[in-house]
Design a protein around this motif. Structure first.
Motif, PDB file in Angstrom:
ATOM      1  N   ASP A   1       0.878  -1.161   0.000  1.00 59.51           N
ATOM      2  CA  ASP A   1       0.000   0.000   0.000  1.00 59.51           C
ATOM      3  C   ASP A   1       0.929   1.228   0.000  1.00 59.51           C
ATOM      4  O   ASP A   1       1.483   1.560   1.051  1.00 59.51           O
ATOM      5  CB  ASP A   1      -0.885  -0.021   1.241  1.00 59.51           C
ATOM      6  N   ASN A   2       1.199   1.832  -1.135  1.00 55.33           N
ATOM      7  CA  ASN A   2       0.512   1.632  -2.396  1.00 55.33           C
ATOM      8  C   ASN A   2       1.418   1.099  -3.520  1.00 55.33           C
ATOM      9  O   ASN A   2       0.918   0.523  -4.470  1.00 55.33           O
ATOM     10  CB  ASN A   2      -0.047   2.972  -2.911  1.00 55.33           C
ATOM     11  N   TRP A   3       2.700   1.326  -3.466  1.00 58.85           N
ATOM     12  CA  TRP A   3       3.586   1.107  -4.621  1.00 58.85           C
ATOM     13  C   TRP A   3       4.959   0.664  -4.143  1.00 58.85           C
ATOM     14  O   TRP A   3       5.398   1.005  -3.051  1.00 58.85           O
ATOM     15  CB  TRP A   3       3.698   2.419  -5.402  1.00 58.85           C
ATOM     16  N   PHE A   4       5.648  -0.137  -5.011  1.00 56.68           N
ATOM     17  CA  PHE A   4       6.989  -0.604  -4.644  1.00 56.68           C
ATOM     18  C   PHE A   4       7.812  -0.868  -5.899  1.00 56.68           C
ATOM     19  O   PHE A   4       7.291  -1.005  -7.011  1.00 56.68           O
ATOM     20  CB  PHE A   4       6.905  -1.892  -3.824  1.00 56.68           C
ATOM     21  N   GLU A   5       9.109  -0.968  -5.697  1.00 50.71           N
ATOM     22  CA  GLU A   5      10.013  -1.554  -6.685  1.00 50.71           C
ATOM     23  C   GLU A   5      11.051  -2.371  -5.925  1.00 50.71           C
ATOM     24  O   GLU A   5      11.375  -2.065  -4.766  1.00 50.71           O
ATOM     25  CB  GLU A   5      10.668  -0.489  -7.571  1.00 50.71           C
ATOM     26  N   MET A   6      11.532  -3.461  -6.559  1.00 49.50           N
ATOM     27  CA  MET A   6      12.393  -4.395  -5.833  1.00 49.50           C
ATOM     28  C   MET A   6      13.617  -4.772  -6.661  1.00 49.50           C
ATOM     29  O   MET A   6      13.523  -5.004  -7.867  1.00 49.50           O
ATOM     30  CB  MET A   6      11.603  -5.659  -5.480  1.00 49.50           C
ATOM     31  N   TRP A   7      14.758  -4.836  -5.961  1.00 51.58           N
ATOM     32  CA  TRP A   7      16.015  -5.266  -6.546  1.00 51.58           C
ATOM     33  C   TRP A   7      16.479  -6.546  -5.845  1.00 51.58           C
ATOM     34  O   TRP A   7      16.251  -6.743  -4.645  1.00 51.58           O
ATOM     35  CB  TRP A   7      17.099  -4.215  -6.345  1.00 51.58           C
ATOM     36  N   VAL A   8      17.138  -7.409  -6.584  1.00 45.95           N
ATOM     37  CA  VAL A   8      17.762  -8.606  -6.023  1.00 45.95           C
ATOM     38  C   VAL A   8      19.223  -8.590  -6.431  1.00 45.95           C
ATOM     39  O   VAL A   8      19.542  -8.551  -7.635  1.00 45.95           O
ATOM     40  CB  VAL A   8      17.077  -9.894  -6.524  1.00 45.95           C
ATOM     41  N   ASN A   9      20.103  -8.584  -5.433  1.00 46.74           N
ATOM     42  CA  ASN A   9      21.546  -8.497  -5.677  1.00 46.74           C
ATOM     43  C   ASN A   9      21.898  -7.332  -6.602  1.00 46.74           C
ATOM     44  O   ASN A   9      22.763  -7.436  -7.476  1.00 46.74           O
ATOM     45  CB  ASN A   9      22.078  -9.811  -6.249  1.00 46.74           C
TER      46      ASN A   9
ATOM     47  N   ILE B   1      11.496  -6.063 -10.498  1.00 47.87           N
ATOM     48  CA  ILE B   1      10.082  -5.740 -10.678  1.00 47.87           C
ATOM     49  C   ILE B   1       9.776  -4.340 -10.169  1.00 47.87           C
ATOM     50  O   ILE B   1      10.414  -3.862  -9.216  1.00 47.87           O
ATOM     51  CB  ILE B   1       9.169  -6.764  -9.952  1.00 47.87           C
ATOM     52  N   GLU B   2       8.830  -3.694 -10.829  1.00 43.83           N
ATOM     53  CA  GLU B   2       8.254  -2.435 -10.372  1.00 43.83           C
ATOM     54  C   GLU B   2       6.744  -2.593 -10.395  1.00 43.83           C
ATOM     55  O   GLU B   2       6.190  -3.174 -11.335  1.00 43.83           O
ATOM     56  CB  GLU B   2       8.679  -1.288 -11.270  1.00 43.83           C
ATOM     57  N   ASP B   3       6.084  -2.114  -9.359  1.00 41.94           N
ATOM     58  CA  ASP B   3       4.627  -2.195  -9.270  1.00 41.94           C
ATOM     59  C   ASP B   3       4.001  -1.720 -10.576  1.00 41.94           C
ATOM     60  O   ASP B   3       4.342  -0.656 -11.095  1.00 41.94           O
ATOM     61  CB  ASP B   3       4.146  -1.328  -8.102  1.00 41.94           C
ATOM     62  N   SER B   4       3.083  -2.515 -11.116  1.00 39.35           N
ATOM     63  CA  SER B   4       2.485  -2.187 -12.410  1.00 39.35           C
ATOM     64  C   SER B   4       1.467  -1.055 -12.325  1.00 39.35           C
ATOM     65  O   SER B   4       1.084  -0.486 -13.346  1.00 39.35           O
ATOM     66  CB  SER B   4       1.810  -3.426 -12.999  1.00 39.35           C
ATOM     67  N   VAL B   5       1.007  -0.733 -11.109  1.00 40.94           N
ATOM     68  CA  VAL B   5       0.050   0.366 -10.934  1.00 40.94           C
ATOM     69  C   VAL B   5       0.823   1.591 -10.442  1.00 40.94           C
ATOM     70  O   VAL B   5       1.433   1.547  -9.377  1.00 40.94           O
ATOM     71  CB  VAL B   5      -1.060   0.000  -9.931  1.00 40.94           C
ATOM     72  N   PRO B   6       0.811   2.697 -11.194  1.00 36.99           N
ATOM     73  CA  PRO B   6       1.619   3.874 -10.835  1.00 36.99           C
ATOM     74  C   PRO B   6       1.277   4.420  -9.446  1.00 36.99           C
ATOM     75  O   PRO B   6       0.139   4.334  -8.990  1.00 36.99           O
ATOM     76  CB  PRO B   6       1.273   4.888 -11.932  1.00 36.99           C
ATOM     77  N   ILE B   7       2.264   5.014  -8.792  1.00 33.12           N
ATOM     78  CA  ILE B   7       2.073   5.613  -7.475  1.00 33.12           C
ATOM     79  C   ILE B   7       1.092   6.778  -7.539  1.00 33.12           C
ATOM     80  O   ILE B   7       0.486   7.152  -6.534  1.00 33.12           O
ATOM     81  CB  ILE B   7       3.424   6.078  -6.887  1.00 33.12           C
ATOM     82  N   THR B   8       0.895   7.345  -8.714  1.00 35.82           N
ATOM     83  CA  THR B   8      -0.047   8.452  -8.862  1.00 35.82           C
ATOM     84  C   THR B   8      -1.502   7.996  -8.797  1.00 35.82           C
ATOM     85  O   THR B   8      -2.408   8.831  -8.759  1.00 35.82           O
ATOM     86  CB  THR B   8       0.186   9.171 -10.206  1.00 35.82           C
ATOM     87  N   THR B   9      -1.713   6.688  -8.778  1.00 36.08           N
ATOM     88  CA  THR B   9      -3.066   6.145  -8.641  1.00 36.08           C
ATOM     89  C   THR B   9      -3.432   6.114  -7.165  1.00 36.08           C
ATOM     90  O   THR B   9      -2.749   5.468  -6.366  1.00 36.08           O
ATOM     91  CB  THR B   9      -3.146   4.725  -9.229  1.00 36.08           C
ATOM     92  N   GLU B  10      -4.536   6.789  -6.781  1.00 34.34           N
ATOM     93  CA  GLU B  10      -4.854   6.941  -5.360  1.00 34.34           C
ATOM     94  C   GLU B  10      -5.048   5.594  -4.668  1.00 34.34           C
ATOM     95  O   GLU B  10      -4.508   5.352  -3.605  1.00 34.34           O
ATOM     96  CB  GLU B  10      -6.108   7.801  -5.193  1.00 34.34           C
ATOM     97  N   ARG B  11      -5.853   4.724  -5.244  1.00 36.64           N
ATOM     98  CA  ARG B  11      -6.156   3.454  -4.586  1.00 36.64           C
ATOM     99  C   ARG B  11      -5.490   2.312  -5.337  1.00 36.64           C
ATOM    100  O   ARG B  11      -6.136   1.421  -5.893  1.00 36.64           O
ATOM    101  CB  ARG B  11      -7.670   3.251  -4.483  1.00 36.64           C
ATOM    102  N   SER B  12      -4.164   2.355  -5.351  1.00 33.86           N
ATOM    103  CA  SER B  12      -3.397   1.370  -6.119  1.00 33.86           C
ATOM    104  C   SER B  12      -3.066   0.153  -5.257  1.00 33.86           C
ATOM    105  O   SER B  12      -1.902  -0.145  -4.991  1.00 33.86           O
ATOM    106  CB  SER B  12      -2.118   2.013  -6.659  1.00 33.86           C
ATOM    107  N   PHE B  13      -4.099  -0.543  -4.820  1.00 30.58           N
ATOM    108  CA  PHE B  13      -3.887  -1.742  -4.007  1.00 30.58           C
ATOM    109  C   PHE B  13      -3.839  -2.948  -4.945  1.00 30.58           C
ATOM    110  O   PHE B  13      -4.818  -3.254  -5.624  1.00 30.58           O
ATOM    111  CB  PHE B  13      -5.016  -1.922  -2.999  1.00 30.58           C
TER     112      PHE B  13
END
Length: 214
Positions: A30-38, A43-55
């Motif tokens: 809730d609401n947005w993320f991006e993840m790195w491994v090593n 991956i980056e959340d497919s729903v933009p952070i500018t979306t209010e209810r991006s659950f």
């Protein structure tokens, strides 16, 4: 390390090498993320952070040699640096965040890791400074109760060799406090997976989290 390997080879002992493992990761934020491994962004959340209810929940599969370092940037939606959402409406409020993730061996189904308080999470945006900003008729980011605290992201914080030992441990939060929806129920979560965030679900708006998984 090189001298140790040379000694082992001289004794006809072959050092054991870690075999790559295919990992399936489920992440709900809730609401947005991006993840790195090593150090590599996977991956980056497919729903933009500018979306209010991006659950929503995201699933990604990747191949890696353990141990691995997972780095996650998570953000709660906010209209501006005041930390508020729905500004000027009856719903004007401080939003609340939350992150839960699990990592499973894609071949065996074995749980490899989950989010919990063993992670290290650094808050880099905290707002508003005073909760009274939430009820302000004219909330202005950076002024009065609507002041905010912001820090730069540490250089190289997603890299495997970055030292996050001085970061605070992640704060665990209950499902009742986070009140997850929008994709959360679509995932069969491990019983040991916990919601994590900074200490304040409402005012900690951006967190950087790291976990060493072996």
């Amino acid at each position: 390390m090189h001298s140790l390997i040379a000694v082992l080879l001289s004794l006809n002992v072959v050092p054991a090498l870690a075999e790559p493992r295919t990992i399936t990761a489920d992440i709900w934020t809730d609401n947005w993320f991006e993840m790195w491994v090593n150090g590599t962004k996977v991956i980056e959340d497919s729903v933009p952070i500018t979306t209010e209810r991006s659950f929503n929940a995201e699933t990604v599969r990747f191949t890696v040699e353990l141990p691995m370092i997972v780095a996650i940037k998570a953000m709660d939606f906010k209209e501006n640096d005041s930390g508020l959402e729905y500004i000027g409406s009856r719903r004007q409020q401080m939003g609340d965040g939350g992150l839960i993730a699990q990592f499973v061996d894609a071949e065996t189904g074995e749980s490899v890791a989950v989010t919990d308080s063993s992670m290290r999470c650094l808050v880099v945006h905290h707002a508003p400074i005073d909760r009274s900003c939430e009820s302000s008729s004219n909330p202005v980011a950076g002024e009065g109760a609507c002041a905010f605290e912001m820090a730069d992201e540490p250089e190289g914080w997603t890299d495997p060799g970055f030292d996050a030992s001085d970061w605070p441990q992640a704060t665990q939060h209950t499902a009742g406090a986070v009140d997850p929806n929008g994709g959360y129920d679509a995932v069969r979560w491990s019983e040991t997976a916990r919601f994590v965030w900074g200490p304040d679900l409402e005012r900690d708006n951006t967190v950087l989290c790291r976990a060493a998984i072996d």
